[in-house]
Design a protein around this motif. Structure first.
Motif, PDB file in Angstrom:
ATOM      1  N   GLU A 238       0.827  -1.217   0.000  1.00 55.07           N
ATOM      2  CA  GLU A 238       0.000   0.000   0.000  1.00 55.07           C
ATOM      3  C   GLU A 238       0.855   1.259   0.000  1.00 55.07           C
ATOM      4  OE1 GLU A 238      -2.564  -0.536   3.377  1.00 55.07           O
ATOM      5  OE2 GLU A 238      -3.721  -2.126   2.381  1.00 55.07           O
ATOM      6  N   GLY A 239       0.259   2.372  -0.489  1.00 52.89           N
ATOM      7  CA  GLY A 239       1.011   3.614  -0.677  1.00 52.89           C
ATOM      8  C   GLY A 239       1.273   4.409   0.593  1.00 52.89           C
ATOM      9  N   LEU A 240       0.525   4.137   1.667  1.00 55.28           N
ATOM     10  CA  LEU A 240       0.733   4.924   2.885  1.00 55.28           C
ATOM     11  C   LEU A 240       2.180   4.815   3.388  1.00 55.28           C
ATOM     12  CD1 LEU A 240      -0.095   6.652   5.272  1.00 55.28           C
ATOM     13  CD2 LEU A 240      -1.101   4.629   6.348  1.00 55.28           C
ATOM     14  N   GLY A 241       2.765   3.639   3.261  1.00 50.30           N
ATOM     15  CA  GLY A 241       4.145   3.442   3.723  1.00 50.30           C
ATOM     16  C   GLY A 241       5.121   4.382   3.020  1.00 50.30           C
ATOM     17  N   MET A 242       4.857   4.698   1.746  1.00 49.45           N
ATOM     18  CA  MET A 242       5.739   5.635   1.029  1.00 49.45           C
ATOM     19  C   MET A 242       5.665   7.017   1.679  1.00 49.45           C
ATOM     20  SD  MET A 242       5.578   6.706  -2.989  1.00 49.45           S
ATOM     21  CE  MET A 242       6.295   8.226  -3.588  1.00 49.45           C
ATOM     22  N   LEU A 243       4.451   7.437   2.029  1.00 48.05           N
ATOM     23  CA  LEU A 243       4.287   8.748   2.678  1.00 48.05           C
ATOM     24  C   LEU A 243       5.064   8.798   4.000  1.00 48.05           C
ATOM     25  CD1 LEU A 243       2.641  11.483   2.568  1.00 48.05           C
ATOM     26  CD2 LEU A 243       1.076  10.372   4.164  1.00 48.05           C
ATOM     27  N   LEU A 244       5.003   7.712   4.754  1.00 54.60           N
ATOM     28  CA  LEU A 244       5.695   7.687   6.055  1.00 54.60           C
ATOM     29  C   LEU A 244       7.211   7.673   5.851  1.00 54.60           C
ATOM     30  CD1 LEU A 244       3.480   5.009   7.885  1.00 54.60           C
ATOM     31  CD2 LEU A 244       3.176   7.484   7.814  1.00 54.60           C
ATOM     32  N   HIS A 245       7.690   6.827   4.946  1.00 56.62           N
ATOM     33  CA  HIS A 245       9.146   6.712   4.745  1.00 56.62           C
ATOM     34  C   HIS A 245       9.745   7.969   4.102  1.00 56.62           C
ATOM     35  CE1 HIS A 245      10.056   2.635   6.103  1.00 56.62           C
ATOM     36  NE2 HIS A 245       8.862   2.283   5.647  1.00 56.62           N
ATOM     37  N   GLN A 246       8.975   8.665   3.222  1.00 57.41           N
ATOM     38  CA  GLN A 246       9.558   9.879   2.622  1.00 57.41           C
ATOM     39  C   GLN A 246       9.738  10.969   3.665  1.00 57.41           C
ATOM     40  OE1 GLN A 246       8.137  13.094   2.045  1.00 57.41           O
ATOM     41  NE2 GLN A 246       6.277  12.486   3.144  1.00 57.41           N
ATOM     42  N   ALA A 247       9.031  10.874   4.788  1.00 60.86           N
ATOM     43  CA  ALA A 247       9.101  11.936   5.810  1.00 60.86           C
ATOM     44  C   ALA A 247      10.355  11.829   6.689  1.00 60.86           C
ATOM     45  CB  ALA A 247       7.850  11.875   6.690  1.00 60.86           C
ATOM     46  N   VAL A 248      11.017  10.665   6.665  1.00 62.25           N
ATOM     47  CA  VAL A 248      12.103  10.386   7.616  1.00 62.25           C
ATOM     48  C   VAL A 248      13.257  11.385   7.469  1.00 62.25           C
ATOM     49  CG1 VAL A 248      13.932   8.719   8.178  1.00 62.25           C
ATOM     50  CG2 VAL A 248      11.555   7.946   7.882  1.00 62.25           C
ATOM     51  N   ARG A 249      13.723  11.594   6.235  1.00 63.92           N
ATOM     52  CA  ARG A 249      14.954  12.400   6.063  1.00 63.92           C
ATOM     53  C   ARG A 249      14.717  13.872   6.402  1.00 63.92           C
ATOM     54  NH1 ARG A 249      18.238  13.979   1.569  1.00 63.92           N
ATOM     55  NH2 ARG A 249      16.855  12.869   0.112  1.00 63.92           N
ATOM     56  N   GLY A 250      13.524  14.380   6.052  1.00 61.11           N
ATOM     57  CA  GLY A 250      13.209  15.764   6.391  1.00 61.11           C
ATOM     58  C   GLY A 250      13.275  15.970   7.897  1.00 61.11           C
ATOM     59  N   PHE A 251      12.635  15.059   8.640  1.00 60.39           N
ATOM     60  CA  PHE A 251      12.630  15.181  10.105  1.00 60.39           C
ATOM     61  C   PHE A 251      14.064  15.203  10.629  1.00 60.39           C
ATOM     62  CE2 PHE A 251      12.255  13.840  14.491  1.00 60.39           C
ATOM     63  CZ  PHE A 251      11.103  14.476  14.927  1.00 60.39           C
ATOM     64  N   SER A 252      14.878  14.315  10.074  1.00 57.30           N
ATOM     65  CA  SER A 252      16.267  14.213  10.509  1.00 57.30           C
ATOM     66  C   SER A 252      17.043  15.505  10.177  1.00 57.30           C
ATOM     67  CB  SER A 252      16.867  12.975   9.836  1.00 57.30           C
ATOM     68  OG  SER A 252      18.236  13.025   9.866  1.00 57.30           O
ATOM     69  N   LEU A 253      16.816  16.060   8.995  1.00 53.66           N
ATOM     70  CA  LEU A 253      17.519  17.294   8.594  1.00 53.66           C
ATOM     71  C   LEU A 253      17.115  18.484   9.468  1.00 53.66           C
ATOM     72  CD1 LEU A 253      17.207  16.887   4.716  1.00 53.66           C
ATOM     73  CD2 LEU A 253      19.364  17.043   5.970  1.00 53.66           C
ATOM     74  N   TRP A 254      15.843  18.563   9.857  1.00 53.31           N
ATOM     75  CA  TRP A 254      15.383  19.734  10.633  1.00 53.31           C
ATOM     76  C   TRP A 254      15.606  19.565  12.136  1.00 53.31           C
ATOM     77  CZ3 TRP A 254      10.291  18.186   8.054  1.00 53.31           C
ATOM     78  CH2 TRP A 254      10.322  18.501   6.702  1.00 53.31           C
ATOM     79  N   PHE A 255      15.319  18.359  12.636  1.00 56.75           N
ATOM     80  CA  PHE A 255      15.259  18.179  14.091  1.00 56.75           C
ATOM     81  C   PHE A 255      16.442  17.367  14.651  1.00 56.75           C
ATOM     82  CE2 PHE A 255      10.710  18.605  12.770  1.00 56.75           C
ATOM     83  CZ  PHE A 255      10.463  19.836  13.354  1.00 56.75           C
ATOM     84  N   GLY A 256      17.291  16.810  13.747  1.00 57.70           N
ATOM     85  CA  GLY A 256      18.530  16.168  14.201  1.00 57.70           C
ATOM     86  C   GLY A 256      18.377  14.762  14.747  1.00 57.70           C
ATOM     87  N   VAL A 257      17.219  14.144  14.554  1.00 58.42           N
ATOM     88  CA  VAL A 257      17.002  12.761  15.002  1.00 58.42           C
ATOM     89  C   VAL A 257      16.442  11.991  13.810  1.00 58.42           C
ATOM     90  CG1 VAL A 257      15.565  11.276  16.478  1.00 58.42           C
ATOM     91  CG2 VAL A 257      16.488  13.423  17.386  1.00 58.42           C
TER      92      VAL A 257
END
Ligand SMILES: NC(=O)c1ccc[n+]([C@@H]2O[C@H](COP(=O)([O-])OP(=O)(O)OC[C@H]3O[C@@H](n4cnc5c(N)ncnc54)[C@H](OP(=O)(O)O)[C@@H]3O)[C@@H](O)[C@H]2O)c1
Length: 279
Positions: A238-257
């Motif tokens: 299902e496509g929802l997993g793509m939405l969740l996984h694409q969010a990982v790097r942004g969070f890491s770049l902004w918030f450092g985790v």
């Protein structure tokens, strides 16, 4: 407090605040992630003023992904090949752009279909819009031997072939089902099947029983394409997993985790899409 946001026009439909808000709470970070409606005429000023407005960065969604690509000071090679930005971050007051849709797509497949081997295989991709660029590029970077693309508007398939070269083949929209015979992966990147849109109808009878079928549409969670493929015994993702996984790097770049995509997060967003969702 570290601030990030998602920009689009309109933006009320975005589920990114639910995802990033969950991670901010989970990791105890003093941060915020909000929706910011930015109309096209205000986009350049918003991006130029991102750092002075106190943002560490933002996600970018429809209709701004291509325009923001033209506005950032620097974009990595993958993002340049795609020509669209979905994640912006600030370093030394300079604006950087990247695109995480491709890794979101691949990491979703890796997680949900770990036995699928794509290297040297053949994939059929339906659609040649913005998301298709990221998906096709990710498949090629991952070593897929041939990506056959079908799109209602044939010109766009040709453009994709020119952009990515001879490992991409253009196939006719109405003949897509004839090309399913030896593919190991079928991907829908069109908006067909999305809530409010007509269903995608394709004859799956030539598809091998070992092929994996994935849809990047995630409203509904299980599209008719996926239901039809599952009914004939194909593994579906299902496509929802793509939405969740694409969010990982942004969070890491902004918030450092670097955050984890967990079942708990999946179910939180799945219930927001479909209150009846049960695992
Ligand atoms: N899971 C995720 O994380 C994720 C990420 C990005 C996007 N998405 C979803 O992916 C879908 C596409 O997004 P996008 O940004 O690529 O949109 P887009 O650039 O507007 O492209 C839309 C695509 O759908 C095709 N299409 C639309 N209506 C059609 C119809 N009636 N018959 C045949 N083809 C039709 C278009 O074909 P033409 O070129 O002929 O118009 C084009 O290939 C959306 O549902 C979006 O929500 C999901």
């Amino acid at each position: 407090m570290i601030k990030a946001c998602v920009i689009g026009w309109p933006i009320s439909q975005s589920r990114s605040p639910l995802i990033h808000g969950y991670w901010l709470r989970k990791y105890g970070i003093d941060g915020s992630y909000t929706r910011q409606p930015v109309e096209p005429a205000e986009l350049a000023a918003f991006i130029a003023g991102l750092a002075s407005s106190g943002y560490a960065g933002c996600n970018v969604t429809i209709p701004h992904k291509e325009a923001v690509f033209e506005m950032v000071a620097r974009a990595d090679d993958t993002t340049q090949r795609i020509g669209a930005v979905n994640t912006v971050y600030v370093r030394d007051r300079k604006i950087f752009g990247t695109n995480t849709d491709g890794e979101g797509f691949l990491n979703n497949l890796r997680s949900a279909a770990p036995r699928l081997t794509l290297a040297n295989g053949r994939a059929v991709v339906l659609g040649a819009g913005g998301a298709s660029l990221a998906v096709v590029n990710a498949l090629l970077e991952h070593g897929v031997a041939e990506v056959a693309v079908a799109n209602r508007t044939a010109d766009k398939t040709e453009q994709l072939r020119r952009r990515f070269g001879s490992r991409v083949t253009a196939i006719g929209w109405t003949e897509a089902s004839d090309h399913l015979g030896d593919c190991s992966l079928l991907v829908n990147t069109t908006s067909l099947g999305m809530k409010g849109q007509p269903d995608l109808t394709i004859d799956l009878s030539r598809l091998s029983g070992t092929a994996v079928v994935t849809d990047i549409v995630y409203t509904p969670l299980r599209t008719k394409l996926l239901a039809d493929a599952a009914a004939r015994g194909n593994q579906v993702v299902e496509g929802l997993g793509m939405l969740l996984h694409q969010a990982v790097r942004g969070f890491s770049l902004w918030f450092g985790v670097t955050p984890r995509v967990t079942e708990e997060l999946h179910d939180l967003v799945a219930r927001d899409i479909d209150p009846e969702f049960r695992r």
